[in-house]
Design an enzyme around this catalytic site. Structure first.
Site, mmCIF file in Angstrom:
data_model
loop_
_atom_site.group_PDB
_atom_site.id
_atom_site.type_symbol
_atom_site.label_atom_id
_atom_site.label_comp_id
_atom_site.label_asym_id
_atom_site.label_seq_id
_atom_site.Cartn_x
_atom_site.Cartn_y
_atom_site.Cartn_z
ATOM 1 N N LYS A 1 0.825 -1.211 0.000
ATOM 2 C CA LYS A 1 0.000 0.000 0.000
ATOM 3 C C LYS A 1 0.862 1.266 0.000
ATOM 4 O O LYS A 1 0.661 2.165 -0.809
ATOM 5 C CB LYS A 1 -0.928 0.019 1.241
ATOM 6 N N ARG B 1 -9.477 0.639 9.017
ATOM 7 C CA ARG B 1 -9.063 -0.722 9.353
ATOM 8 C C ARG B 1 -10.132 -1.464 10.145
ATOM 9 O O ARG B 1 -9.937 -2.630 10.470
ATOM 10 C CB ARG B 1 -7.794 -0.672 10.200
ATOM 11 N N ARG C 1 11.613 -5.523 4.906
ATOM 12 C CA ARG C 1 11.341 -4.094 4.669
ATOM 13 C C ARG C 1 12.272 -3.172 5.445
ATOM 14 O O ARG C 1 12.559 -3.394 6.602
ATOM 15 C CB ARG C 1 9.893 -3.787 5.074
ATOM 16 N N ARG D 1 11.351 -1.095 11.096
ATOM 17 C CA ARG D 1 10.297 -0.859 12.078
ATOM 18 C C ARG D 1 10.326 -1.897 13.194
ATOM 19 O O ARG D 1 10.557 -3.077 12.950
ATOM 20 C CB ARG D 1 8.939 -0.892 11.380
ATOM 21 N N ARG E 1 -0.460 -8.804 13.831
ATOM 22 C CA ARG E 1 -0.982 -7.861 12.837
ATOM 23 C C ARG E 1 -1.857 -8.581 11.817
ATOM 24 O O ARG E 1 -2.880 -8.052 11.389
ATOM 25 C CB ARG E 1 0.177 -7.137 12.140
HETATM 26 P P1 ADP Z 1 1.469 -1.800 7.601
HETATM 27 O O1 ADP Z 1 2.399 -1.010 6.724
HETATM 28 O O2 ADP Z 1 2.096 -3.034 8.105
HETATM 29 O O3 ADP Z 1 0.133 -2.017 6.990
HETATM 30 P P2 ADP Z 1 0.900 0.574 9.179
HETATM 31 O O4 ADP Z 1 2.117 1.395 9.064
HETATM 32 O O5 ADP Z 1 -0.266 0.948 8.355
HETATM 33 O O6 ADP Z 1 1.274 -0.963 8.938
HETATM 34 O O7 ADP Z 1 0.418 0.499 10.694
HETATM 35 C C1 ADP Z 1 1.319 0.190 11.739
HETATM 36 C C2 ADP Z 1 0.554 0.084 13.049
HETATM 37 O O8 ADP Z 1 -0.079 1.341 13.347
HETATM 38 C C3 ADP Z 1 -0.582 -0.935 13.068
HETATM 39 O O9 ADP Z 1 -0.133 -2.240 13.367
HETATM 40 C C4 ADP Z 1 -1.467 -0.362 14.179
HETATM 41 O O10 ADP Z 1 -0.917 -0.607 15.459
HETATM 42 C C5 ADP Z 1 -1.356 1.148 13.927
HETATM 43 N N1 ADP Z 1 -2.385 1.619 12.959
HETATM 44 C C6 ADP Z 1 -2.162 2.178 11.744
HETATM 45 N N2 ADP Z 1 -3.308 2.530 11.154
HETATM 46 C C7 ADP Z 1 -4.303 2.171 12.007
HETATM 47 C C8 ADP Z 1 -5.725 2.258 11.962
HETATM 48 N N3 ADP Z 1 -6.368 2.772 10.889
HETATM 49 N N4 ADP Z 1 -6.425 1.786 13.025
HETATM 50 C C9 ADP Z 1 -5.809 1.270 14.107
HETATM 51 N N5 ADP Z 1 -4.479 1.138 14.211
HETATM 52 C C10 ADP Z 1 -3.710 1.604 13.174
HETATM 53 P P1 ADP Z 2 2.250 -1.857 3.201
HETATM 54 O O1 ADP Z 2 2.267 -0.359 3.197
HETATM 55 O O2 ADP Z 2 1.024 -2.429 2.578
HETATM 56 O O3 ADP Z 2 2.518 -2.447 4.548
HETATM 57 P P2 ADP Z 2 4.831 -1.606 1.782
HETATM 58 O O4 ADP Z 2 4.540 -0.739 0.623
HETATM 59 O O5 ADP Z 2 5.541 -1.015 2.939
HETATM 60 O O6 ADP Z 2 3.452 -2.353 2.271
HETATM 61 O O7 ADP Z 2 5.628 -2.885 1.235
HETATM 62 C C1 ADP Z 2 6.107 -3.910 2.101
HETATM 63 C C2 ADP Z 2 7.476 -4.381 1.619
HETATM 64 O O8 ADP Z 2 7.338 -5.091 0.377
HETATM 65 C C3 ADP Z 2 8.475 -3.272 1.360
HETATM 66 O O9 ADP Z 2 9.762 -3.719 1.719
HETATM 67 C C4 ADP Z 2 8.393 -3.045 -0.160
HETATM 68 O O10 ADP Z 2 9.624 -2.581 -0.698
HETATM 69 C C5 ADP Z 2 8.068 -4.425 -0.664
HETATM 70 N N1 ADP Z 2 7.172 -4.433 -1.837
HETATM 71 C C6 ADP Z 2 6.116 -3.606 -2.072
HETATM 72 N N2 ADP Z 2 5.492 -3.942 -3.228
HETATM 73 C C7 ADP Z 2 6.160 -5.026 -3.720
HETATM 74 C C8 ADP Z 2 5.988 -5.849 -4.891
HETATM 75 N N3 ADP Z 2 4.997 -5.636 -5.775
HETATM 76 N N4 ADP Z 2 6.856 -6.871 -5.067
HETATM 77 C C9 ADP Z 2 7.841 -7.111 -4.173
HETATM 78 N N5 ADP Z 2 8.062 -6.380 -3.068
HETATM 79 C C10 ADP Z 2 7.229 -5.335 -2.833
#
Ligand code: ADP
Ligand code: ADP
Ligand code: ZN
Length: 213
Positions: free
Chosen positions: A13, A87, A126, A160, A171
């Site tokens: 995302k 979420r 990541r 992270r 998660r």
């Molecule tokens: P990811 O990239 O793994 O999807 P995020 O960076 O979006 O994770 O979120 C990291 C953490 O921040 C989540 O595990 C949660 O603890 C908190 N968080 C983020 N967005 C939300 C939301 N919309 N509602 C509740 N908790 C959230």
């Molecule tokens: P989210 O925001 O949904 O948690 P991220 O964009 O942070 O996901 O991506 C998670 C990890 O996967 C990062 O290390 C990113 O560089 C990698 N990644 C993202 N998209 C792809 C893809 N299409 N193929 C392989 N690796 C990817």
């Protein structure tokens, strides 16, 4: 155009949101980034949520809805990309109400489908640039020069605290229990477009482009 990128942790995302910001002048609203900023700047709210985030649980709806409402009142340029929000079902309802309140609408919800095995690999590999937020991966997206950001040139790569196998299990459980019902919710509303998020970053970007047009 206002869109939601919906998908499990590690689906890509943030990566795709940053591209859309570049290509379409959209504004990325990542509640995860906002919460990490609050944590790093030592605000009271940041301290309160730090433990919850490190464990991989969701923070309260009230907190994230408050963060989003602040942003919805600002400039929306080429539109908002909601990344990691909503979420939960209450968050989805609140988003609908807030968009109406600020004379805005939701156009498309893009569901990025990635299977669980691939998610573990993406999350554990990541790392992110502390200077500009560019997202990298040990296998699939390494910077041209080891440790140096391609985008801003800084040498400040970060991992992270919640990107470990233990927190990831929590998660994922949170995702399946609380967030995945949103897929049905937006399908029923008629806003959902589901895409295969397993391909390479470029391929996924192309699928999103088609979904938005
Ligand atoms: P990811 O990239 O793994 O999807 P995020 O960076 O979006 O994770 O979120 C990291 C953490 O921040 C989540 O595990 C949660 O603890 C908190 N968080 C983020 N967005 C939300 C939301 N919309 N509602 C509740 N908790 C959230
Ligand atoms: P989210 O925001 O949904 O948690 P991220 O964009 O942070 O996901 O991506 C998670 C990890 O996967 C990062 O290390 C990113 O560089 C990698 N990644 C993202 N998209 C792809 C893809 N299409 N193929 C392989 N690796 C990817
Ligand atoms: Zn950078």
């Amino acid at each position: 155009m206002n869109i939601i990128l919906l998908g499990p942790p590690g689906a890509g995302k943030g990566t795709q949101a940053r591209r859309l910001v570049e290509e379409r002048d959209m504004i990325q609203l990542s509640t995860g980034d906002m919460l990490r900023e609050a944590k790093d700047s030592g605000t009271e709210m940041g301290e309160k949520v730090a433990k919850v985030m490190a464990a991989g649980q969701l923070v309260t709806d009230e907190i994230v809805i408050g963060l989003i409402e602040e942003k919805l009142q600002g400039d929306n340029a080429g539109g908002f990309i909601f990344d990691g929000f909503p979420r939960t079902l209450p968050q989805a309802d609140a988003l609908g109400e807030l968009l109406t309140k600020y004379n805005n609408t939701l156009d498309v919800v893009v569901e990025m489908q990635v299977d669980d095995e691939a998610l573990v690999n993406r999350i554990t590999g990541r790392f992110t640039c502390g200077g500009c937020g560019e997202v990298y991966h040990d296998d699939t997206k390494r910077p041209a020069k080891e440790g140096v950001c391609d985008v801003c040139g800084k040498s400040d790569m970060k991992r992270r605290a919640d990107d470990n196998a233990d927190a990831l299990r929590t998660r994922l459980m949170e995702y399946y229990k609380k967030t995945s019902p949103l897929i049905g919710y937006y399908y029923a509303k008629g806003d959902l477009k589901s895409i295969n998020g397993l391909g390479e970053i470029e391929d996924v970007a192309a699928l999103i482009k088609t979904a938005l047009n």
